[in-house]
Motif scaffolding. Structure first.
Motif, PDB file in Angstrom:
ATOM      1  N   VAL A 239       0.861  -1.380  -0.006  1.00 25.68           N
ATOM      2  CA  VAL A 239       0.011  -0.042   0.101  1.00 25.68           C
ATOM      3  C   VAL A 239       0.930   1.214   0.123  1.00 25.68           C
ATOM      4  N   ASP A 240       0.395   2.362  -0.240  1.00 26.05           N
ATOM      5  CA  ASP A 240       1.079   3.594  -0.130  1.00 26.05           C
ATOM      6  C   ASP A 240       1.134   4.047   1.456  1.00 26.05           C
ATOM      7  N   TRP A 241       2.575   4.766   1.518  1.00 21.01           N
ATOM      8  CA  TRP A 241       2.833   5.117   2.804  1.00 21.01           C
ATOM      9  C   TRP A 241       3.653   6.462   2.461  1.00 21.01           C
ATOM     10  N   HIS A 242       3.309   7.433   3.095  1.00 21.33           N
ATOM     11  CA  HIS A 242       3.797   8.708   2.973  1.00 21.33           C
ATOM     12  C   HIS A 242       4.342   9.579   4.439  1.00 21.33           C
ATOM     13  N   LYS A 243       4.468   8.577   5.366  1.00 20.69           N
ATOM     14  CA  LYS A 243       5.047   9.253   6.482  1.00 20.69           C
ATOM     15  C   LYS A 243       6.053   8.553   6.792  1.00 20.69           C
ATOM     16  N   ASN A 244       7.250   9.329   7.592  1.00 13.85           N
ATOM     17  CA  ASN A 244       8.373   8.777   8.102  1.00 13.85           C
ATOM     18  C   ASN A 244       8.185   7.735   9.329  1.00 13.85           C
ATOM     19  N   PRO A 245       8.413   6.596   9.352  1.00 17.39           N
ATOM     20  CA  PRO A 245       7.925   5.529  10.286  1.00 17.39           C
ATOM     21  C   PRO A 245       8.458   6.043  11.780  1.00 17.39           C
ATOM     22  N   CYS A 246       7.646   5.930  12.844  1.00 14.28           N
ATOM     23  CA  CYS A 246       8.172   6.183  14.297  1.00 14.28           C
ATOM     24  C   CYS A 246       8.242   4.868  15.011  1.00 14.28           C
ATOM     25  N   PRO A 247       9.284   4.401  15.153  1.00 12.46           N
ATOM     26  CA  PRO A 247       9.207   2.980  15.855  1.00 12.46           C
ATOM     27  C   PRO A 247       8.614   2.882  17.042  1.00 12.46           C
ATOM     28  N   GLU A 248       8.660   3.812  18.076  1.00 14.48           N
ATOM     29  CA  GLU A 248       8.192   3.977  19.377  1.00 14.48           C
ATOM     30  C   GLU A 248       6.466   3.968  19.133  1.00 14.48           C
ATOM     31  N   ALA A 249       6.097   4.645  18.200  1.00 11.98           N
ATOM     32  CA  ALA A 249       4.548   4.628  18.044  1.00 11.98           C
ATOM     33  C   ALA A 249       3.949   3.504  17.310  1.00 11.98           C
ATOM     34  N   ILE A 250       4.713   2.865  16.480  1.00 12.86           N
ATOM     35  CA  ILE A 250       4.262   1.776  15.664  1.00 12.86           C
ATOM     36  C   ILE A 250       4.524   0.676  16.597  1.00 12.86           C
ATOM     37  N   GLN A 251       5.358   0.338  17.605  1.00 10.34           N
ATOM     38  CA  GLN A 251       5.290  -0.725  18.435  1.00 10.34           C
ATOM     39  C   GLN A 251       4.200  -0.554  19.509  1.00 10.34           C
ATOM     40  N   ALA A 252       4.071   0.639  20.162  1.00 10.10           N
ATOM     41  CA  ALA A 252       2.959   0.968  21.123  1.00 10.10           C
ATOM     42  C   ALA A 252       1.607   0.539  20.485  1.00 10.10           C
ATOM     43  N   ALA A 253       1.525   0.988  19.389  1.00  9.77           N
ATOM     44  CA  ALA A 253       0.062   0.672  18.661  1.00  9.77           C
ATOM     45  C   ALA A 253      -0.169  -0.735  18.568  1.00  9.77           C
ATOM     46  N   PHE A 254       0.780  -1.486  18.008  1.00  6.20           N
ATOM     47  CA  PHE A 254       0.511  -2.939  17.762  1.00  6.20           C
ATOM     48  C   PHE A 254       0.419  -3.638  19.177  1.00  6.20           C
ATOM     49  N   GLN A 255       1.109  -3.050  20.186  1.00  6.44           N
ATOM     50  CA  GLN A 255       0.919  -3.766  21.393  1.00  6.44           C
ATOM     51  C   GLN A 255      -0.271  -3.628  22.052  1.00  6.44           C
ATOM     52  N   THR A 256      -0.955  -2.626  21.680  1.00 12.42           N
ATOM     53  CA  THR A 256      -2.419  -2.382  22.139  1.00 12.42           C
ATOM     54  C   THR A 256      -3.351  -3.380  21.708  1.00 12.42           C
ATOM     55  N   VAL A 257      -2.962  -3.988  20.569  1.00 11.48           N
ATOM     56  CA  VAL A 257      -4.045  -5.125  20.036  1.00 11.48           C
ATOM     57  C   VAL A 257      -3.309  -6.563  20.219  1.00 11.48           C
ATOM     58  N   HIS A 258      -2.030  -6.430  21.264  1.00 13.71           N
ATOM     59  CA  HIS A 258      -1.529  -7.927  21.460  1.00 13.71           C
ATOM     60  C   HIS A 258      -0.740  -8.432  20.452  1.00 13.71           C
ATOM     61  N   ILE A 292       9.074  -0.763   4.825  1.00 12.94           N
ATOM     62  CA  ILE A 292       8.536   0.701   4.342  1.00 12.94           C
ATOM     63  C   ILE A 292       9.743   1.157   3.282  1.00 12.94           C
ATOM     64  N   ASP A 293       9.669   1.288   2.050  1.00 11.84           N
ATOM     65  CA  ASP A 293      10.475   1.825   1.066  1.00 11.84           C
ATOM     66  C   ASP A 293      10.275   3.232   0.938  1.00 11.84           C
ATOM     67  N   THR A 294      10.925   4.127   1.561  1.00 10.80           N
ATOM     68  CA  THR A 294      10.527   5.557   1.600  1.00 10.80           C
ATOM     69  C   THR A 294      10.675   6.214   0.158  1.00 10.80           C
ATOM     70  N   GLY A 295      11.726   5.501  -0.628  1.00  8.39           N
ATOM     71  CA  GLY A 295      11.899   6.055  -1.982  1.00  8.39           C
ATOM     72  C   GLY A 295      10.651   5.922  -2.880  1.00  8.39           C
ATOM     73  N   ARG A 296      10.161   4.700  -2.729  1.00  6.83           N
ATOM     74  CA  ARG A 296       8.883   4.359  -3.450  1.00  6.83           C
ATOM     75  C   ARG A 296       7.569   4.685  -2.727  1.00  6.83           C
ATOM     76  N   LYS A 297       7.677   5.261  -1.427  1.00  5.10           N
ATOM     77  CA  LYS A 297       6.460   5.671  -0.765  1.00  5.10           C
ATOM     78  C   LYS A 297       5.554   4.589  -0.515  1.00  5.10           C
ATOM     79  N   SER A 298       6.029   3.314  -0.384  1.00  6.73           N
ATOM     80  CA  SER A 298       5.287   2.110  -0.179  1.00  6.73           C
ATOM     81  C   SER A 298       5.478   1.344   1.108  1.00  6.73           C
ATOM     82  N   LEU A 299       4.458   0.568   1.639  1.00 12.67           N
ATOM     83  CA  LEU A 299       4.536  -0.084   2.701  1.00 12.67           C
ATOM     84  C   LEU A 299       4.269  -1.634   2.317  1.00 12.67           C
ATOM     85  N   GLN A 300       5.014  -2.297   2.537  1.00 18.48           N
ATOM     86  CA  GLN A 300       4.738  -3.895   2.091  1.00 18.48           C
ATOM     87  C   GLN A 300       4.528  -4.749   3.344  1.00 18.48           C
ATOM     88  N   ILE A 301       3.069  -5.456   3.444  1.00 19.70           N
ATOM     89  CA  ILE A 301       2.873  -6.064   4.802  1.00 19.70           C
ATOM     90  C   ILE A 301       3.147  -7.536   4.461  1.00 19.70           C
TER      91      ILE A 301
END
Length: 347
Positions: A239-258, A292-301
């Protein structure tokens, strides 16, 4: 050893005095590789200030003194005069003759008046006694404002220097606190949105495939790597991704859903990766890679599953998608998940 390394050594011992011993051990022999003026100045300064810890310091400086008539840089000569006087204070027997010859040259033969005046200054200062020389020439060996650094070599810097790697010196503590409060408030709203979306999921029966993740699931890095290597991709979504990833925010968000993190790239890494895992109450294991490939502005899951179940996989990827969509405000994520789900559904 390049000139840039020696110059970095100067900054290192000035800002982190606990590194001085290691730096001094690396200095012998490096004078052969230093040719430019900046490198010479840096090396001479190190030998003058920390010469007590460098066995051959007086003899390296003596070589510079022997060639001083061929030296064209006045700044190198000035640094040499200061270094010789400093080292004379701590190692007088080895430096007396060399310092005498250098002062004679500076006063009687040197054509640059700045160098000559510096030589006269040190000559007259030495006539006042060694204690006077120490007070004037032998100043601090490291930044006095960083005294807290001494003796902390075995601890992470941010464990005892709370402002390290922050913009507090730029913004000021008060302004920084306001900025962080606003950021935490915004992130808290994101987590509330994730929880709200998960809580609003309609109740299903036990056979519906609704994934219920364990809150205390554990998996070692070695086990993760073993499973990741042997399991095939169950689902890959880009999918498209246009933000600089914040490790702390991403880690905390996923921990919220176990969903737990096993490894996350540092902020600013290119490309950026995160490896996550979760286990549901029936024992199914889910492994996830975020790329996350910041050059292509994409996120692969990429999702891999142990104990395959299409219904559980669909439910798990929906959870992952909810978190990613909330964090990145990725509008096309839901459509991408639906498209891949249709491809995996049996006809």
């Amino acid at each position: 050893m390049s000139s840039a390394v020696i110059q970095t050594f100067c900054d290192l011992v000035w800002l982190s005095p606990q590194c001085t011993e290691t730096v001094c051990e690396a200095l012998p022999g490096c004078e052969e590789y230093i040719k430019d003026n900046e490198g010479k100045q840096a090396l001479i300064w190190l030998l003058g200030v920390h010469g007590m810890q460098v066995p051959n310091a007086p003899y390296v400086l003596e070589e510079f003194v022997d060639n001083v008539k061929m030296e064209t840089s006045a700044t190198v000569k000035l640094e040499l005069l200061t270094a010789m006087v400093r080292l004379f204070v701590t190692r007088p027997a080895e430096c007396q003759d060399t310092l005498g010859r250098l002062l004679h040259y500076a006063i009687e033969e040197e054509l640059d008046m700045v160098v000559r005046d510096r030589g006269l200054l040190y000559y007259r200062l030495l006539q006042q006694g060694v204690e006077q020389v120490k007070q004037i020439v032998c100043g601090p060996r490291s930044d006095p404002s960083l005294g807290v650094i001494s003796g902390q070599a075995n601890e992470a810097v941010n464990a005892w220097a709370k402002d390290f790697n922050t913009l507090i010196p730029v913004y000021g503590q008060e302004h920084w606190n306001r900025m962080m409060a606003q950021k935490e408030s915004s992130f808290g709203n994101q987590l509330l949105a994730i929880n709200s979306e998960m809580d609003s999921t309609p109740e299903h029966g036990e056979d519906s495939g609704l994934v219920r993740l364990e809150s205390s699931a554990q998996l070692s890095p070695e086990q993760f790597e073993e499973y990741w290597t042997c399991l095939e991709d169950a689902k890959v979504v880009t999918v498209d991704w246009h933000k600089n990833p914040c490790p702390e925010a991403i880690q905390a968000a996923f921990q919220t859903v176990h969903i737990q993190s096993i490894a996350i790239s540092r902020a600013g890494a290119h490309p950026w990766k995160a490896y996550l895992f979760a286990r549901n109450e029936t024992g199914s294991l889910f492994l996830t890679e975020l790329f996350i490939d910041t050059g292509r502005k994409s996120l692969q899951i990429t999702v891999k599953q142990k104990n395959t179940s299409e219904e559980l996989l669909h439910s798990f990827t929906t959870v992952v998608g909810s978190v990613i969509q909330t964090l990145g405000e990725t509008e096309d994520l839901e459509n991408a998940l639906l498209a891949t789900q249709e491809q995996h559904c049996p006809h």
